[in-house]
Write an enzyme that holds these catalytic residues in place. Structure first.
Site, short mmCIF file in Angstrom:
data_model
loop_
_atom_site.label_atom_id
_atom_site.label_comp_id
_atom_site.label_asym_id
_atom_site.label_seq_id
_atom_site.Cartn_x
_atom_site.Cartn_y
_atom_site.Cartn_z
CG ASP A 67 -21.01 -27.02 -59.28
OD1 ASP A 67 -20.15 -26.44 -60.28
OD2 ASP A 67 -21.18 -26.56 -58.09
CG ASP A 136 -26.95 -18.94 -51.40
OD1 ASP A 136 -26.27 -19.23 -50.67
OD2 ASP A 136 -28.13 -19.07 -51.83
CG HIS A 138 -24.65 -21.61 -52.70
ND1 HIS A 138 -25.02 -20.44 -53.05
CD2 HIS A 138 -23.93 -22.11 -53.23
CE1 HIS A 138 -23.89 -20.10 -54.22
NE2 HIS A 138 -23.36 -21.11 -54.77
CD GLU A 143 -28.53 -21.86 -54.90
OE1 GLU A 143 -28.08 -21.46 -53.82
OE2 GLU A 143 -28.51 -21.50 -55.65
#
Length: 261
Positions: A67, A136, A138, A143
Site C-alpha cells: 500500500d 480493527d 484490516h 478497512e
C-alpha cells in the site's frame, strides 16, 4: 489456514525469515510482497541477518509494496516507498530496480491503482505476501466492510487507523493522510502464500476474529480463511483470545519438517 504460536515477536520474525529463505533457494527471483509498520520489522531484521551471514542469497529477489499513502511525495520519509527502501530493499543489498509500488503522488490516482494491479500480474504474481493486521481487523488498508473481491484502489482511512499511525508522524494526526492506495482483498488473495504476523495483546481480538470468526467484510483479515496457503504467526499475547490455541500448538508441534511454513 495454519496458525503458529511463537514465544515473542523475535521468534516470529526468525520463523518467517527462514521460510522466505527457503523460498529464495527454490525461486531466487521470487516476488516478495512486503508490509510496513512495526509488526514486520522482526522479519526484515532476521532476513537481513541471514543475508549478511551468507545463509540466504536475496540478490535476485524482487520486492513489491502492499500500500501507499496518497499525496505524500515519493521522497517523504514516511511514504511507504521510502519506508520499504529503508527497511527492506537497502538492508538486503538490493537496488530500486528490484522494487515496485503504486504511485501515490500521481495526478490520476485511479489510473495508478489499475496500473499497479496490472503490473503485479505482469510480474508473474506475488509469491509470498507479508501482512500485518490492524486492531480493527484490516489488512493492507482494506478497512472494515471492504469488498472481499476488491482490487487495488484508493481508500479513506478510518479515524482509528489514523490515530494508530500518528506515531510515525510525530504523534500529530493532522499530518497523517486521509487516503491511501492499497492492494484490494481480491488482489491480496492472488498471492501464492499469505503470511500474517501479529504481536501484542492489542491485536488479540482481531486475531481471534480473523482465525475463528466467520468470513466477513467487517473483519477484512478473515478473508485469509479462503486462501489455500495462509499462515498466521502470533505471539502468546496476540494468541490470548484464541479458543483453539492448544489445538494450534499441538498441530504445529506434530507438523512434518518437510512441510515447511
Amino acid at each position: 489456514m495454519e496458525v503458529v504460536i511463537v514465544p515473542d515477536a523475535k521468534a516470529g520474525g526468525e520463523l518467517i525469515a527462514a521460510a522466505i529463505g527457503r523460498l529464495l533457494r527454490h525461486k531466487p527471483d521470487a516476488l516478495l510482497g512486503v508490509a510496513t509498520g512495526s509488526s514486520p520489522l522482526p522479519i526484515y531484521e532476521a532476513l537481513t541477518a541471514q543475508v549478511r551471514a551468507g545463509v540466504t542469497d536475496a540478490s535476485r529477489a524482487r520486492i513489491c509494496q502492499l500500500d501507499e499513502y496518497v499525496g505524500l511525495p515519493p521522497g517523504h520519509p514516511e511514504s511507504y516507498r521510502s519506508v520499504v527502501l529503508r527497511e527492506v530493499v537497502e538492508p538486503l543489498g538490493l537496488t530500486e530496480a528490484s522494487f515496485m509500488g503504486p504511485d501515490g503522488s500521481a495526478e490520476d490516482i485511479e489510473g495508478a491503482c489499475a496500473a499497479y494491479d496490472r503490473a503485479l500480474g505482469e510480474a508473474g504474481g506475488v509469491d509470498l505476501q507479508l501482512l500485518g493486521i490492524g486492531t480493527d481487523g484490516h489488512i493492507g488498508f482494506n478497512e472494515p466492510c471492504s469488498s472481499l473481491a476488491s482490487r487495488t484502489r484508493i481508500k479513506t482511512l478510518t479515524d482509528q487507523t489514523r490515530v494508530d499511525n500518528a506515531r510515525f508522524f510525530d504523534n500529530d494526526i493532522d499530518q497523517v493522510p486521509h487516503h491511501v492506495i492499497t492492494q484490494g482483498i481480491g488482489t491480496i488473495l492472488e498471492a501464492r502464500h499469505l503470511v500474517l504476523l501479529a504481536t501484542g495483546e492489542g491485536k488479540a481480538e482481531a486475531v481471534a476474529q480473523t482465525v475463528e470468526g466467520p468470513v466477513a467484510a467487517l473483519v477484512p483479515a478473515s478473508a485469509l480463511q479462503l486462501h489455500p496457503h495462509a499462515t498466521v504467526v502470533v505471539d502468546e499475547a496476540a494468541a490470548s483470545r484464541l479458543k483453539l490455541a492448544d489445538y494450534f500448538r499441538a498441530t504445529y508441534a506434530a507438523k512434518p519438517a518437510w512441510q515447511g511454513l
